[in-house]
Design an enzyme around this catalytic site. Structure first.
Site, short mmCIF file in Angstrom:
data_model
loop_
_atom_site.label_atom_id
_atom_site.label_comp_id
_atom_site.label_asym_id
_atom_site.label_seq_id
_atom_site.Cartn_x
_atom_site.Cartn_y
_atom_site.Cartn_z
N GLY A 1 -10.99 -6.18 6.14
CA GLY A 1 -11.16 -4.74 5.96
C GLY A 1 -10.38 -4.24 4.76
O GLY A 1 -9.70 -5.01 4.07
N HIS B 1 0.85 -1.19 0.00
CA HIS B 1 0.00 0.00 0.00
C HIS B 1 0.89 1.24 0.00
O HIS B 1 1.84 1.31 0.78
CB HIS B 1 -0.90 -0.01 1.24
CG HIS B 1 -1.88 1.12 1.25
ND1 HIS B 1 -2.97 1.17 0.41
CD2 HIS B 1 -1.90 2.27 1.97
CE1 HIS B 1 -3.63 2.29 0.63
NE2 HIS B 1 -3.01 2.98 1.56
#
Length: 191
Positions: free
Chosen positions: A144, A110
């Site tokens: 999530g 990320h």
């Protein structure tokens, strides 16, 4: 035995190329058994094919629902018996069935220092917020969005007046070796 990796990618495949190069050089004790994408004809698939790695495409548009796509992707990857699944620029949220099937074995990168700036626009969001330091994170995937356990991070300073594209490119330059190092540690059993 080298670890078996299945890599998922949606774009240019620079993270994939870093893994291919590291495995070829002996810096990563892994075999990339397949590369999959949600988008046909992306550069990542061409990179895999050039390296002699089998590829597959599971395009969401080919399925009546997101759940059907997720089931098909799960079945395809399960058939490859990976030790690790690497989401390397894969721009789809993996559904619960997939996450459960490979729980604790899905690695994602990320372009921000999580838990700050999760989601698809991390670099833009970080610049808009005005941060002076950002970076990249390698983490495990959970249910999530970018909320799984953090494995490693690397930070860089944000330059005054830097564009989103320039910052994102500098983040990618530190993200590639960080992914290789992190996977090497995981494969070696030293999380």
């Amino acid at each position: 035995m080298p670890a078996r990796l299945v890599v998922l990618a949606s774009g240019s495949g620079t993270l994939l190329q870093a893994l291919i190069d590291a495995a070829h050089a002996g810096d990563l004790d892994a075999e990339i058994t397949a590369v999959g994408s949600d988008v046909p004809d992306v550069t990542a698939l061409a990179r895999a094919e050039a390296a002699g790695i089998p590829t597959f495409v599971e395009a969401p548009a080919s399925y009546a629902s997101r759940a059907e796509w997720n089931s098909a992707l799960t079945a395809r990857v399960r058939s490859l018996a990976p030790d690790w699944v690497v989401s390397a620029g894969f721009m789809r949220i993996l559904g619960a069935e997939f996450v459960d099937a490979f729980s604790g074995r899905i690695v994602n990168t990320h372009p921000a220092l999580l838990p700050a700036f999760p989601g698809a626009h991390a670099v833009r969001d970080a610049l808009a917020y005005g941060v002076r330091v950002t970076g990249c994170t390698v983490h495990l995937v959970d249910h999530g969005v970018d909320t799984g356990p953090i494995l490693s991070q690397r930070a860089i300073d944000v330059r005054l007046g830097e564009s989103e594209a320039d910052l994102h490119e500098r983040i990618k330059q530190i993200e590639r070796p960080l992914l290789v190092e992190t996977l090497s540690t995981l494969i070696g059993g030293n999380p």
